[in-house]
Design a protein around this motif. Structure first.
Motif, short mmCIF file in Angstrom:
data_model
loop_
_atom_site.label_atom_id
_atom_site.label_comp_id
_atom_site.label_asym_id
_atom_site.label_seq_id
_atom_site.Cartn_x
_atom_site.Cartn_y
_atom_site.Cartn_z
N ASN A 114 5.16 -14.99 -11.05
CA ASN A 114 5.68 -15.56 -12.30
C ASN A 114 4.58 -16.27 -13.09
O ASN A 114 4.78 -17.33 -13.67
CB ASN A 114 6.83 -16.54 -11.98
CG ASN A 114 7.55 -17.02 -13.24
OD1 ASN A 114 7.56 -16.33 -14.25
ND2 ASN A 114 8.12 -18.21 -13.17
N ILE A 115 3.39 -15.67 -13.10
CA ILE A 115 2.24 -16.28 -13.79
C ILE A 115 1.79 -15.39 -14.94
O ILE A 115 1.54 -14.19 -14.75
CB ILE A 115 1.07 -16.50 -12.81
CG1 ILE A 115 1.47 -17.46 -11.70
CG2 ILE A 115 -0.16 -17.03 -13.56
CD1 ILE A 115 0.43 -17.59 -10.60
N TYR A 176 8.40 -26.02 -15.49
CA TYR A 176 6.97 -25.70 -15.47
C TYR A 176 6.38 -25.92 -16.87
O TYR A 176 6.14 -24.98 -17.61
CB TYR A 176 6.77 -24.25 -15.02
CG TYR A 176 7.38 -23.94 -13.67
CD1 TYR A 176 6.86 -24.51 -12.51
CD2 TYR A 176 8.47 -23.08 -13.57
CE1 TYR A 176 7.41 -24.22 -11.27
CE2 TYR A 176 9.02 -22.79 -12.32
CZ TYR A 176 8.50 -23.36 -11.18
OH TYR A 176 9.05 -23.07 -9.95
N CYS A 204 3.33 -20.64 -16.30
CA CYS A 204 4.48 -20.04 -15.63
C CYS A 204 5.40 -19.50 -16.72
O CYS A 204 5.78 -20.24 -17.62
CB CYS A 204 5.21 -21.08 -14.79
SG CYS A 204 4.22 -21.78 -13.45
N LYS A 205 5.73 -18.23 -16.64
CA LYS A 205 6.46 -17.60 -17.74
C LYS A 205 7.95 -17.92 -17.75
O LYS A 205 8.51 -18.29 -18.78
CB LYS A 205 6.26 -16.08 -17.70
CG LYS A 205 6.87 -15.37 -18.90
CD LYS A 205 6.58 -13.88 -18.87
CE LYS A 205 7.18 -13.20 -20.11
NZ LYS A 205 6.93 -11.74 -20.08
N ASP A 207 11.09 -20.11 -16.46
CA ASP A 207 11.43 -21.39 -15.85
C ASP A 207 12.53 -21.26 -14.81
O ASP A 207 12.76 -22.16 -14.01
CB ASP A 207 11.87 -22.38 -16.94
CG ASP A 207 11.63 -23.83 -16.53
OD1 ASP A 207 10.56 -24.11 -15.97
OD2 ASP A 207 12.52 -24.68 -16.76
N CYS A 211 7.45 -20.44 -9.34
CA CYS A 211 6.13 -20.12 -9.85
C CYS A 211 5.07 -20.65 -8.89
O CYS A 211 5.12 -21.81 -8.46
CB CYS A 211 5.94 -20.76 -11.23
SG CYS A 211 4.32 -20.43 -11.97
#
Length: 234
Positions: A114-115, A176, A204-205, A207, A211
């Motif tokens: 999730n980055i 995040y 972090c894309k 929430d 992440c």
């Protein structure tokens, strides 16, 4: 005897002809092997974003993986090469090309972690501000509102400078709400009229998904890419 000579001559011609055809076939095969990824069909390329995205594969040198998860990128100006992540994707909005400057923007989304990484590589050539590293770093510091010292590392071919900032977005109501940013300058040891300015941002894309973004992993990724930059003398 004459008859034997005729037979031998005929065999020589046939064998010679076969040899030429074999050589031509080898040359054709070599030519096919040397085709750039942009000239190949997507189905014949690695099934990763760097090759399946048409705009991105225009920068890819070959389909050979240099390191696990990384391939070789060459700028359109053919002035620099560097490692490029397999899931990296070219961004037209962040890219431009002119006589003295080439800007390559790209992003990479690691779904499992999730980055989201946004990267920007700017190749400069022939501008006066390149002659003094301190001047270049002042320009970069101004763009990033940075007042700390730069980490300095050298390779056999380049000098590298890196700055780092962690930003927290207080006005965002999300779990995040932070990012890691790395920026700096890479210059060749043998030249004072060219260099690469770079910037990478990690966030972090989603929430609603866990992440695994951490500073060390992000820094290691940036270091791997910028330390791989090579300036091409043609």
């Amino acid at each position: 005897m004459n008859k034997a000579l005729v037979i031998l001559s005929t065999l020589a011609v046939l064998l010679g002809g076969c040899g030429v055809k074999k050589e031509e076939a080898n040359q054709t095969q070599a030519g096919e092997e040397q085709k750039a990824p942009k000239d190949l069909d997507a189905k014949d390329l690695p099934q990763v974003t760097a090759f399946q995205d048409k705009a991105t594969r225009a920068y890819m040198v070959s389909t050979e993986e240099v390191e696990p998860g990384y391939y070789l990128l060459e700028s359109k100006s053919k002035k620099i090469r560097m490692l490029f992540p397999e899931e990296g994707k070219y961004s037209d909005l962040l890219s431009s090309y002119s006589k003295n400057e080439e800007n390559i923007g790209f992003n990479e989304f690691d779904k499992e972690a999730n980055i989201l990484m946004n990267g920007q590589i700017i190749y400069h050539n022939g501008q006066s501000f390149l002659q003094e590293t301190d001047t270049m770093l002042e320009i970069i510091s101004g763009k990033n509102k940075y007042s700390e010292e730069y980490q300095n590392e050298n390779t056999d071919d380049t000098e590298m400078y890196m700055g780092y900032k962690k930003s927290t977005f207080d006005n965002l109501d999300r779990k995040y709400n932070y990012s890691y940013r790395y920026f700096g300058f890479v210059k060749p040891n043998q030249s004072v009229v060219e260099g690469v300015e770079y910037s990478f941002i990690f966030t972090c894309k989603d929430d609603n998904q866990s992440c695994s973004l951490d500073e060390k992993s992000a820094r290691d990724k940036v270091t791997k890419m910028i330390s791989s930059i090579r300036f091409i003398n043609r």
